[in-house]
Design a protein around this motif. Structure first.
Motif, PDB file in Angstrom:
ATOM      1  N   LYS A 297       0.837  -1.204   0.000  1.00 41.88           N
ATOM      2  CA  LYS A 297       0.000   0.000   0.000  1.00 41.88           C
ATOM      3  C   LYS A 297       0.868   1.248   0.000  1.00 41.88           C
ATOM      4  O   LYS A 297       0.612   2.206  -0.755  1.00 41.88           O
ATOM      5  CB  LYS A 297      -0.911  -0.013   1.225  1.00 41.88           C
ATOM      6  CG  LYS A 297      -1.800   1.206   1.350  1.00 41.88           C
ATOM      7  CD  LYS A 297      -2.745   1.097   2.536  1.00 41.88           C
ATOM      8  CE  LYS A 297      -2.013   1.246   3.857  1.00 41.88           C
ATOM      9  NZ  LYS A 297      -2.957   1.320   5.020  1.00 41.88           N
ATOM     10  N   LEU A 298       1.929   1.235   0.816  1.00 42.32           N
ATOM     11  CA  LEU A 298       2.839   2.378   0.887  1.00 42.32           C
ATOM     12  C   LEU A 298       3.529   2.608  -0.447  1.00 42.32           C
ATOM     13  O   LEU A 298       3.670   3.747  -0.907  1.00 42.32           O
ATOM     14  CB  LEU A 298       3.866   2.139   1.996  1.00 42.32           C
ATOM     15  CG  LEU A 298       4.984   3.172   2.144  1.00 42.32           C
ATOM     16  CD1 LEU A 298       4.421   4.571   2.361  1.00 42.32           C
ATOM     17  CD2 LEU A 298       5.904   2.781   3.308  1.00 42.32           C
ATOM     18  N   MET A 299       3.964   1.525  -1.100  1.00 39.97           N
ATOM     19  CA  MET A 299       4.640   1.680  -2.386  1.00 39.97           C
ATOM     20  C   MET A 299       3.699   2.235  -3.454  1.00 39.97           C
ATOM     21  O   MET A 299       4.118   3.016  -4.322  1.00 39.97           O
ATOM     22  CB  MET A 299       5.209   0.330  -2.835  1.00 39.97           C
ATOM     23  CG  MET A 299       6.391  -0.167  -1.991  1.00 39.97           C
ATOM     24  SD  MET A 299       7.785   0.992  -1.933  1.00 39.97           S
ATOM     25  CE  MET A 299       7.548   1.713  -0.301  1.00 39.97           C
ATOM     26  N   ASN A 300       2.422   1.864  -3.389  1.00 35.28           N
ATOM     27  CA  ASN A 300       1.454   2.431  -4.336  1.00 35.28           C
ATOM     28  C   ASN A 300       1.334   3.943  -4.148  1.00 35.28           C
ATOM     29  O   ASN A 300       1.256   4.694  -5.119  1.00 35.28           O
ATOM     30  CB  ASN A 300       0.089   1.773  -4.154  1.00 35.28           C
ATOM     31  CG  ASN A 300       0.058   0.348  -4.659  1.00 35.28           C
ATOM     32  OD1 ASN A 300       0.855  -0.027  -5.524  1.00 35.28           O
ATOM     33  ND2 ASN A 300      -0.851  -0.453  -4.139  1.00 35.28           N
ATOM     34  N   TYR A 301       1.318   4.393  -2.882  1.00 34.53           N
ATOM     35  CA  TYR A 301       1.253   5.829  -2.616  1.00 34.53           C
ATOM     36  C   TYR A 301       2.525   6.521  -3.095  1.00 34.53           C
ATOM     37  O   TYR A 301       2.474   7.630  -3.679  1.00 34.53           O
ATOM     38  CB  TYR A 301       1.068   6.085  -1.120  1.00 34.53           C
ATOM     39  CG  TYR A 301      -0.298   5.720  -0.581  1.00 34.53           C
ATOM     40  CD1 TYR A 301      -1.445   5.966  -1.330  1.00 34.53           C
ATOM     41  CD2 TYR A 301      -0.444   5.148   0.674  1.00 34.53           C
ATOM     42  CE1 TYR A 301      -2.704   5.642  -0.836  1.00 34.53           C
ATOM     43  CE2 TYR A 301      -1.697   4.826   1.175  1.00 34.53           C
ATOM     44  CZ  TYR A 301      -2.824   5.064   0.417  1.00 34.53           C
ATOM     45  OH  TYR A 301      -4.056   4.750   0.906  1.00 34.53           O
TER      46      TYR A 301
END
Length: 418
Positions: free
Chosen positions: A400-404
Motif C-alpha cells: 500500500k505504501l509503495m502504491n502511494y
C-alpha cells in the motif's frame, strides 16, 4: 476455577456495605448476590472471621461467613451487629458436624424462600447422612445464595473481565493516604500489573499521567492513566500497531475511556471503580492480539528497491532486522530528494517521510491532504496508518505504501508536498 467458596454475605444495600468496607480498609471485591444480600470477598482470608464480625458491626446488620470446600464440607457463622448468633458445620467425610447453635427460628425469619428453609429445618432434625449436599442446596436456595457458589478471592482473581462484569464485581481498593495521582495509581495497580509482566515507564516524568508498559514478542504495549485534561480521567491502552479499526475496537471494548469528575474525591472513586476492570480487559486484549512477525529484511528490501530504483533513487542506508531493532532506511536521488522509512524499537509500524529541500514531510499527511485525488474515503477522525500485526499484514502495508509513493513520484514530489 477452584471448587471452593469463601465469602462474607451481608444483609445490606451494596452501597452501604461498600462504604463500610472502605471505612474498615478492607481489600478485595464486593458484588450483589440478590435483592437483599451482597457479597464481600477479602484478600486477607486469614482474618476473614474478624472481617465478617467487623462488617456486621459497622453496618449494624446480619452477615454470614460462608465457606464450602467441595470434597470436605461447608459451614457458616452468622453475626448480627458484630455478635455471633448462629453457626452450622457440615462435614462430607467425617462425623464432626456442629448443629448445636443453628437458631432455626432466626433463619426462618431471614430466609427469602420459606419453603426451602422449612425443608432445611426438617432435614436437620433427621438423620441426614448422605444428604449433606442436598442440605447445602436447600440452604443456598432458602437465602438465594446460589450466585455465591465458588466465589473466593483466588477464584475472582482468575476470572476474565467479562465474567467480573457479568457478576457486577467492584474492586475494594487498598487504603491509600492522601497522595499524588501518580502515587495513587501505583498504589492501586502496580503490584497487580507486575504480575501481568507490566513495568512502570520511568522515561516520562509527569504528575498528571502514569504509563505502564509490557513487552510481548519484542513489541511494547502501554497502559495509560491520565488526568492532564481538566476534570477528565482517561484510561487508554496503547498498542504497538495503529489503525482506524484498532482504535474503534479499543473504544468498543472499553479500553479507551474518559470519565468526567467534579473533584478529587470523585476522581479517586472513578479510578478505584473502573481501574481494576480496565487493567484486566487490557491484559486479556494484549494476550489475544500479539504481533507475530519474523525477519522480513530480504523481501522488504526487494519491494522498496522495485519501486524506488525505477525513479533513480539509491539505497544509502539499510538496518538489518530493522523491525526488531528499529532504525531508518534511506533512499536518495539527489541532495534535495530523500525518502526515509523509520522504524522504532517495540513499535509495529512504518513512519515514511520525504525530505525535500531540507524539510521533512510525513507521507501519511501528504496522502490525507490529497485524498480526493486518490479517491480515498476517510471518515471524520480517520487517518492513514502504516501498521501491521503479522508478516502478511506487514507486506500488505508495504505494498500500500509503495502504491502511494508511486503516485507521489509520478505526480512529482515538488507538486505534492504541503
Amino acid at each position: 476455577m477452584l471448587d471452593h467458596t469463601r465469602i462474607i454475605l451481608v444483609k445490606n444495600a451494596l452501597s452501604h456495605s461498600l462504604s463500610a468496607c472502605k471505612s474498615l480498609k478492607l481489600q478485595g471485591f464486593i458484588l450483589p448476590i440478590n435483592t437483599e444480600w451482597c457479597g464481600v470477598i477479602v484478600s486477607n482470608e486469614k482474618d476473614i472471621e474478624k472481617s465478617t464480625k467487623n462488617i456486621s458491626k459497622k453496618t449494624k446488620t446480619f452477615a454470614f461467613l460462608y465457606e464450602h470446600v467441595e470434597d470436605y464440607g461447608w459451614y457458616y457463622h452468622l453475626y448480627n451487629e458484630g455478635k455471633p448468633i448462629s453457626t452450622l458445620h457440615i462435614s462430607h467425610i467425617e462425623d464432626e458436624d456442629d448443629t448445636d447453635n443453628i437458631n432455626l427460628p432466626l433463619l426462618k425469619d431471614l430466609a427469602l424462600s420459606k419453603s426451602h428453609i422449612e425443608r432445611f429445618s426438617q432435614l436437620l432434625q433427621t438423620d441426614y447422612r448422605g444428604e449433606e449436599y442436598y442440605l447445602l442446596d436447600l440452604f443456598k436456595a432458602a437465602f438465594q445464595f446460589q450466585q455465591a457458589e465458588y466465589l473466593s478471592y483466588e477464584n475472582l482473581e482468575s476470572l476474565e473481565s467479562s465474567q467480573l462484569e457479568a457478576l457486577q464485581v467492584e474492586f475494594l481498593a487498598p487504603p491509600i493516604q492522601k497522595t499524588s495521582f501518580v502515587d495513587h495509581v501505583r498504589a492501586l495497580f502496580e503490584e497487580k500489573l507486575q504480575h501481568m509482566d507490566f513495568i512502570l515507564d520511568n522515561g516520562l516524568k509527569a504528575e498528571l499521567h502514569v504509563i505502564f508498559q509490557r513487552n510481548l514478542n519484542g513489541f511494547v504495549y502501554r497502559m495509560f492513566f491520565d488526568i492532564s485534561e481538566r476534570n477528565r480521567l482517561t484510561f487508554r491502552l496503547l498498542t504497538p500497531y495503529r489503525d482506524n479499526q484498532t482504535f474503534q475496537s479499543l473504544r468498543d471494548k472499553h479500553l479507551d475511556m474518559t470519565f468526567v469528575y467534579q473533584n478529587k474525591k470523585e476522581m479517586n472513586e472513578l479510578l478505584e471503580k473502573h481501574g481494576y476492570l480496565f487493567i484486566k480487559r487490557a491484559n486479556e486484549y494484549i494476550n489475544t492480539h500479539p504481533v507475530i512477525i519474523g525477519n522480513v529484511d530480504k523481501l522488504y528490501e526487494q519491494k522498496l528497491n522495485r519501486t524506488l530504483t525505477k525513479y533513480n533513487y539509491k539505497q544509502t542506508n539499510y538496518i538489518p532486522n530493522i523491525i526488531e531493532r528499529g532504525g531508518v532506511i534511506t533512499y536518495q536521488k539527489a541532495p534535495d530528494y530523500t525518502f526515509l522509512f523509520k522504524h522504532y524499537q517495540g513499535d509495529a509500524s512504518i513512519e515514511p517521510m520525504i525530505v525535500f529541500k531540507g524539510k521533512e514531510y510525513f507521507i501519511d499527511q501528504i496522502i490525507e491532504y490529497h485524498r480526493e485525488s486518490l479517491n480515498l474515503q476517510l471518515r471524520m477522525g480517520q487517518h492513514i496508518y502504516f501498521s501491521f500485526r503479522t508478516e502478511t499484514e506487514f507486506f500488505q502495508t508495504v505494498d500500500k505504501l509503495m502504491n502511494y509513493i508511486e503516485w507521489i513520484l509520478q505526480t512529482g514530489v515538488e507538486n505534492v508536498v504541503i
